[in-house]
Write a protein that holds these residues in place. Structure first.
Motif, PDB file in Angstrom:
ATOM      1  N   LEU A 173      56.489  40.316  53.175  1.00 60.89           N
ATOM      2  CA  LEU A 173      55.444  39.753  52.338  1.00 60.89           C
ATOM      3  C   LEU A 173      56.264  39.363  50.982  1.00 60.89           C
ATOM      4  CD1 LEU A 173      52.499  41.748  52.934  1.00 60.89           C
ATOM      5  CD2 LEU A 173      52.928  39.942  54.290  1.00 60.89           C
ATOM      6  N   LYS A 174      57.520  39.588  50.868  1.00 59.39           N
ATOM      7  CA  LYS A 174      58.252  39.782  49.676  1.00 59.39           C
ATOM      8  C   LYS A 174      58.251  38.291  48.730  1.00 59.39           C
ATOM      9  CE  LYS A 174      62.458  40.977  50.057  1.00 59.39           C
ATOM     10  NZ  LYS A 174      63.693  41.876  50.507  1.00 59.39           N
ATOM     11  N   SER A 175      58.072  37.113  49.719  1.00 56.16           N
ATOM     12  CA  SER A 175      58.141  35.898  49.045  1.00 56.16           C
ATOM     13  C   SER A 175      56.913  35.632  48.338  1.00 56.16           C
ATOM     14  CB  SER A 175      58.518  34.876  50.085  1.00 56.16           C
ATOM     15  OG  SER A 175      57.648  34.579  50.891  1.00 56.16           O
ATOM     16  N   VAL A 176      55.874  36.322  48.321  1.00 56.22           N
ATOM     17  CA  VAL A 176      54.678  35.772  47.848  1.00 56.22           C
ATOM     18  C   VAL A 176      54.252  36.131  46.712  1.00 56.22           C
ATOM     19  CG1 VAL A 176      51.980  35.861  48.084  1.00 56.22           C
ATOM     20  CG2 VAL A 176      53.488  36.061  50.317  1.00 56.22           C
ATOM     21  N   LYS A 177      53.747  35.605  45.525  1.00 64.80           N
ATOM     22  CA  LYS A 177      53.424  35.630  44.326  1.00 64.80           C
ATOM     23  C   LYS A 177      52.513  36.913  43.929  1.00 64.80           C
ATOM     24  CE  LYS A 177      55.110  31.885  41.800  1.00 64.80           C
ATOM     25  NZ  LYS A 177      55.177  30.685  42.373  1.00 64.80           N
ATOM     26  N   GLY A 178      53.044  37.871  43.251  1.00 64.15           N
ATOM     27  CA  GLY A 178      52.190  39.069  43.045  1.00 64.15           C
ATOM     28  C   GLY A 178      52.578  40.220  43.975  1.00 64.15           C
ATOM     29  N   ASN A 179      53.564  40.014  44.735  1.00 68.20           N
ATOM     30  CA  ASN A 179      54.144  40.847  45.627  1.00 68.20           C
ATOM     31  C   ASN A 179      54.394  42.170  44.729  1.00 68.20           C
ATOM     32  OD1 ASN A 179      56.855  42.181  46.610  1.00 68.20           O
ATOM     33  ND2 ASN A 179      55.618  41.830  48.350  1.00 68.20           N
ATOM     34  N   GLU A 180      54.871  42.162  43.723  1.00 61.88           N
ATOM     35  CA  GLU A 180      55.268  43.436  42.726  1.00 61.88           C
ATOM     36  C   GLU A 180      54.156  44.316  42.431  1.00 61.88           C
ATOM     37  OE1 GLU A 180      55.228  40.001  41.781  1.00 61.88           O
ATOM     38  OE2 GLU A 180      55.564  39.891  39.638  1.00 61.88           O
ATOM     39  N   TRP A 181      52.813  43.634  42.469  1.00 64.62           N
ATOM     40  CA  TRP A 181      51.685  44.480  42.173  1.00 64.62           C
ATOM     41  C   TRP A 181      51.073  45.008  43.370  1.00 64.62           C
ATOM     42  CZ3 TRP A 181      52.146  45.171  37.303  1.00 64.62           C
ATOM     43  CH2 TRP A 181      52.646  43.919  36.467  1.00 64.62           C
ATOM     44  N   LEU A 182      51.785  44.787  44.541  1.00 63.33           N
ATOM     45  CA  LEU A 182      50.842  45.072  45.776  1.00 63.33           C
ATOM     46  C   LEU A 182      50.821  46.563  46.265  1.00 63.33           C
ATOM     47  CD1 LEU A 182      49.737  43.001  47.887  1.00 63.33           C
ATOM     48  CD2 LEU A 182      51.938  42.946  49.133  1.00 63.33           C
ATOM     49  N   LYS A 183      51.755  47.479  46.132  1.00 63.53           N
ATOM     50  CA  LYS A 183      51.888  48.520  46.496  1.00 63.53           C
ATOM     51  C   LYS A 183      50.794  49.341  46.511  1.00 63.53           C
ATOM     52  CE  LYS A 183      55.612  51.160  48.058  1.00 63.53           C
ATOM     53  NZ  LYS A 183      55.516  50.329  49.090  1.00 63.53           N
ATOM     54  N   PRO A 184      50.231  49.678  44.959  1.00 59.38           N
ATOM     55  CA  PRO A 184      49.032  50.521  44.970  1.00 59.38           C
ATOM     56  C   PRO A 184      47.554  49.988  45.779  1.00 59.38           C
ATOM     57  CG  PRO A 184      49.830  49.781  42.867  1.00 59.38           C
ATOM     58  CD  PRO A 184      50.193  48.985  43.959  1.00 59.38           C
ATOM     59  N   LEU A 185      47.747  48.787  46.203  1.00 57.08           N
ATOM     60  CA  LEU A 185      46.491  48.423  46.944  1.00 57.08           C
ATOM     61  C   LEU A 185      46.527  48.889  48.384  1.00 57.08           C
ATOM     62  CD1 LEU A 185      46.053  45.000  45.540  1.00 57.08           C
ATOM     63  CD2 LEU A 185      44.850  46.977  44.799  1.00 57.08           C
ATOM     64  N   ASN A 186      47.803  49.008  48.790  1.00 62.18           N
ATOM     65  CA  ASN A 186      48.052  49.531  50.351  1.00 62.18           C
ATOM     66  C   ASN A 186      47.469  48.545  51.491  1.00 62.18           C
ATOM     67  OD1 ASN A 186      48.863  51.293  52.195  1.00 62.18           O
ATOM     68  ND2 ASN A 186      47.356  52.885  51.889  1.00 62.18           N
ATOM     69  N   ILE A 187      47.974  47.409  50.803  1.00 59.15           N
ATOM     70  CA  ILE A 187      47.245  46.073  51.649  1.00 59.15           C
ATOM     71  C   ILE A 187      47.173  45.788  53.105  1.00 59.15           C
ATOM     72  CG2 ILE A 187      49.348  44.578  51.592  1.00 59.15           C
ATOM     73  CD1 ILE A 187      47.306  42.211  50.905  1.00 59.15           C
TER      74      ILE A 187
ATOM     75  N   ALA B 173      47.977  31.091  40.015  1.00 58.19           N
ATOM     76  CA  ALA B 173      48.563  30.190  38.751  1.00 58.19           C
ATOM     77  C   ALA B 173      47.342  30.051  37.799  1.00 58.19           C
ATOM     78  CB  ALA B 173      48.896  28.704  39.133  1.00 58.19           C
ATOM     79  N   ALA B 174      46.045  29.721  38.540  1.00 61.27           N
ATOM     80  CA  ALA B 174      44.852  29.958  37.593  1.00 61.27           C
ATOM     81  C   ALA B 174      44.675  31.267  36.694  1.00 61.27           C
ATOM     82  CB  ALA B 174      43.865  29.731  38.361  1.00 61.27           C
ATOM     83  N   GLN B 175      45.182  32.351  37.465  1.00 61.93           N
ATOM     84  CA  GLN B 175      45.237  33.610  36.637  1.00 61.93           C
ATOM     85  C   GLN B 175      46.199  33.472  35.515  1.00 61.93           C
ATOM     86  OE1 GLN B 175      42.859  35.996  36.903  1.00 61.93           O
ATOM     87  NE2 GLN B 175      41.928  34.738  38.603  1.00 61.93           N
ATOM     88  N   ALA B 176      47.417  32.908  35.757  1.00 63.24           N
ATOM     89  CA  ALA B 176      48.541  32.799  34.607  1.00 63.24           C
ATOM     90  C   ALA B 176      47.880  32.315  33.491  1.00 63.24           C
ATOM     91  CB  ALA B 176      49.426  32.156  35.197  1.00 63.24           C
ATOM     92  N   LYS B 177      46.906  31.551  33.446  1.00 68.41           N
ATOM     93  CA  LYS B 177      46.412  30.922  32.225  1.00 68.41           C
ATOM     94  C   LYS B 177      46.018  32.183  31.525  1.00 68.41           C
ATOM     95  CE  LYS B 177      45.016  26.713  34.123  1.00 68.41           C
ATOM     96  NZ  LYS B 177      43.894  26.156  35.062  1.00 68.41           N
ATOM     97  N   ASN B 178      45.127  32.979  32.046  1.00 66.78           N
ATOM     98  CA  ASN B 178      44.971  34.113  31.021  1.00 66.78           C
ATOM     99  C   ASN B 178      46.045  35.176  30.950  1.00 66.78           C
ATOM    100  OD1 ASN B 178      42.299  32.664  31.486  1.00 66.78           O
ATOM    101  ND2 ASN B 178      41.886  33.914  33.226  1.00 66.78           N
ATOM    102  N   ASN B 179      47.083  34.975  31.404  1.00 60.63           N
ATOM    103  CA  ASN B 179      48.245  35.910  31.458  1.00 60.63           C
ATOM    104  C   ASN B 179      47.540  37.246  32.164  1.00 60.63           C
ATOM    105  OD1 ASN B 179      50.610  36.672  30.724  1.00 60.63           O
ATOM    106  ND2 ASN B 179      50.118  37.406  28.840  1.00 60.63           N
ATOM    107  N   GLN B 180      46.964  36.977  32.864  1.00 56.59           N
ATOM    108  CA  GLN B 180      46.488  38.394  33.844  1.00 56.59           C
ATOM    109  C   GLN B 180      47.308  38.251  35.138  1.00 56.59           C
ATOM    110  OE1 GLN B 180      42.308  37.913  34.128  1.00 56.59           O
ATOM    111  NE2 GLN B 180      42.162  38.908  32.187  1.00 56.59           N
ATOM    112  N   HIS B 181      48.301  39.068  35.180  1.00 62.06           N
ATOM    113  CA  HIS B 181      48.840  39.115  36.242  1.00 62.06           C
ATOM    114  C   HIS B 181      49.181  40.853  36.334  1.00 62.06           C
ATOM    115  CE1 HIS B 181      50.824  34.858  37.063  1.00 62.06           C
ATOM    116  NE2 HIS B 181      49.580  35.243  37.593  1.00 62.06           N
ATOM    117  N   ASP B 182      48.309  41.340  37.102  1.00 64.83           N
ATOM    118  CA  ASP B 182      48.637  42.825  37.402  1.00 64.83           C
ATOM    119  C   ASP B 182      47.803  43.213  38.614  1.00 64.83           C
ATOM    120  OD1 ASP B 182      45.817  42.950  36.740  1.00 64.83           O
ATOM    121  OD2 ASP B 182      46.266  43.499  34.750  1.00 64.83           O
TER     122      ASP B 182
END
Ligand SMILES: [Zn+2]
Length: 227
Positions: free
Chosen positions: A200-214, A91-100
């Protein structure tokens, strides 16, 4: 497929998906115990009983050598990691509109993505302080030196060890984080086999997860002392 799933369940001996991602109540799991206040700064905090027994033996040995070990974090559930840690940081990141993916990558330096934390297993503990400054003090250095020399005698290792001197990927180094290897390595293998990004689908940011190969880069790796 049904037979295959059945065999996997038998093989992992009661270790299921919900356990591996911390989606359970430790007070209802007979393998888990509340840590005695003598050993921790937290109240009503749980860990796996086998890891706890090993910790108590290590604690006594450390004390004889003038080293005080205090548990500042142990078992953390999926919901705690998600609601109390991850969602606040996201949520703190949302303030800067940085979600990627880059935002996600930066958050993952020190905060585990819910469902991928070793704290979900009750085998991992944070000792004394979760700050690098503490481990830079003369006493903090003494504690870390003692752990490096002795923790393995009690089954403990530092999974998030220095990244520069090893080829380890994933979370940054944490001198405070120690893992009870006999159990944790089994749960780690089970996690690698059973958990997918779908869990892990319910977690916020999940849509950006794939390239990180977590699952491969953050869960599968471990410090050299954990081999
Ligand atoms: Zn930790």
């Amino acid at each position: 497929m049904v037979l295959f799933s059945f065999l996997i369940l038998i093989f992992w001996d009661g270790v299921d998906r919900n356990f591996l991602i911390g989606n359970f109540d430790p007070s209802k799991n007979t393998d888990f115990v509340v840590i005695n206040p003598e050993f921790t700064t937290k109240s009503e905090i749980y860990m796996h009983s086998k890891a706890y027994e090993a910790f108590k033996t290590m604690y006594k040995a450390a004390k004889k050598d003038g080293i005080q070990l205090t548990i500042v974090s142990a078992f953390r559930s999926f919901s705690y990691q998600n609601n109390n840690i991850w969602e606040k940081k996201w949520a703190a990141q949302a303030k800067n509109n940085q979600h990627d993916t880059i935002t996600l990558y930066n958050l993952l330096k020190y905060s585990a993505f819910p469902g991928t934390s070793r704290h979900h297993w009750g085998t991992d503990i944070d000792l004394n302080s979760v700050s690098d400054q503490y481990f830079d003090t003369p006493y903090g250095k003494k504690v870390y030196k003692w752990l490096n020399k002795n923790a393995s005698k009690y089954g403990y290792c530092q999974p998030y060890s220095d990244k520069k001197s090893t080829n380890r990927t994933g979370y940054e180094a944490e001198k405070w984080h120690w893992s009870y290897t006999p159990l944790a390595s089994r749960f780690q293998k089970a996690h690698i086999s059973l958990i997918t990004e779908n869990d892990l689908k319910s977690v916020k940011g999940n849509e950006w997860l794939k390239p990180l190969n977590i699952l491969e880069k953050y869960v599968s790796t471990k410090g050299t002392s954990c081999n």
